[in-house]
Write an enzyme that holds these catalytic residues in place. Sequence first.
Site, mmCIF file in Angstrom:
data_model
loop_
_atom_site.group_PDB
_atom_site.id
_atom_site.type_symbol
_atom_site.label_atom_id
_atom_site.label_comp_id
_atom_site.label_asym_id
_atom_site.label_seq_id
_atom_site.Cartn_x
_atom_site.Cartn_y
_atom_site.Cartn_z
ATOM 1 N N LYS A 89 -4.316 3.569 -3.252
ATOM 2 C CA LYS A 89 -5.705 3.197 -3.485
ATOM 3 C C LYS A 89 -6.436 3.072 -2.164
ATOM 4 C CE LYS A 89 -8.406 -0.613 -5.172
ATOM 5 N NZ LYS A 89 -8.420 -1.999 -5.507
ATOM 6 N N LYS B 120 -2.403 -0.077 -0.577
ATOM 7 C CA LYS B 120 -3.818 -0.382 -0.785
ATOM 8 C C LYS B 120 -4.473 -0.563 0.575
ATOM 9 C CE LYS B 120 -7.005 -3.640 -2.932
ATOM 10 N NZ LYS B 120 -7.172 -4.816 -3.804
#
Length: 353
Positions: free
Chosen positions: A276, A223
């Site tokens: 992400k 992330k």
Amino acid sequence: MALGQALGLRAGLFMMPRMPSPLTGDFPSYRPRRLRGSEMLRRMVRETRLHPDQLVLPLFIRPGRKVRNAVPSMPGVFQLSIDEAVREAAKAQKAGVPAVILFGIPSKKDTRASGAYAKNGIVQKAVRQLKRDVPGLLIITDVCLCEYMSHGHCGLVKKSGKSATIENDSSLKLLARTAVSHAEAGADVVAPSDMMDGRVAAIRTALDSGGFNNTPIMSYAAKFASAYYGPFRDAAESTPQFGDRRSYQMDAANAEEALREVALDLREGADIVMVKPALAYLDILHRVKSEFGYPTAAYAVSGEYSMIQAAAKRGWVDERAVTMESLLAMRRAGADIILTYAATKAAGWLKEG
Ligand code: PBG
Ligand code: ZN
């Protein structure tokens, strides 16, 4: 080859014979356009497919009844009270979307994120209601502290003088507690998004000792600290009140480190790993899938969604075509699962064919 021939060596014995490229024939016998001549042919040789089974719809849950607060920066996305979330989830399921991921907006925030692991917290209540009212829908919960912290950070904050640090190890206990409380409410999958080191192991251990050894963990493994999260923070009311998330989320420049993050989460017990954001990180997605071969998810984040919405509203791009092309690109790069705010719409479009 020339030297080989001069020495009288037979090609193929000592040297590689000259071969046509293994990737193509040669023009004019090979004409790639032949297989593009009709939609029937194009369908037959299509390499990558998108199916509603691969989509997950994020939902933002807030207290109240009959609440549908539009999120201005995300057209078509709402903060929903639980009754409205049930309707939205049922609509998604009817369109063919098999799963939702829940984010909570609690009525009160504090510096210990107590709302995150409260038995009657907003997400815990929503999980119980959704399991009852929308049977057969897979319920994933986002496990993080930021929405429940008054300061909006994903971990506990320790202040010393003018500076503040986001504490790692003390945050793990709260994250593990949150994951267990989601599982107790009936969550099918828990998805830690905080990026603290060691949180997958902490959550796995806590789930196992709580009797939830069969609850899978989908970890937001790679992330990145991204400006694409802007609209989400409006939707989830989780903007950090000071500083930023760069001390825990990844630097956008780092691909090798992303692979180490994924390896670490897999060793700690992650069942599904996520990259992400998605579109600006397709290289990472591709490497994660080809390196590890695990079920891999991509999160098409708020900013990706909002950019398409904004351009489509002005007639600058075709919403449906650009949305589907983007989702297909994530599949092509290696995503097995895609979290997207366009899940219900996309599933509907896929049904239309
Ligand atoms: C919070 C969280 C964020 C997103 C998912 N979980 C925001 C952040 O890290 O600031 C982003 C989702 C999106 O932008 O759509 N842990
Ligand atoms: Zn967070």
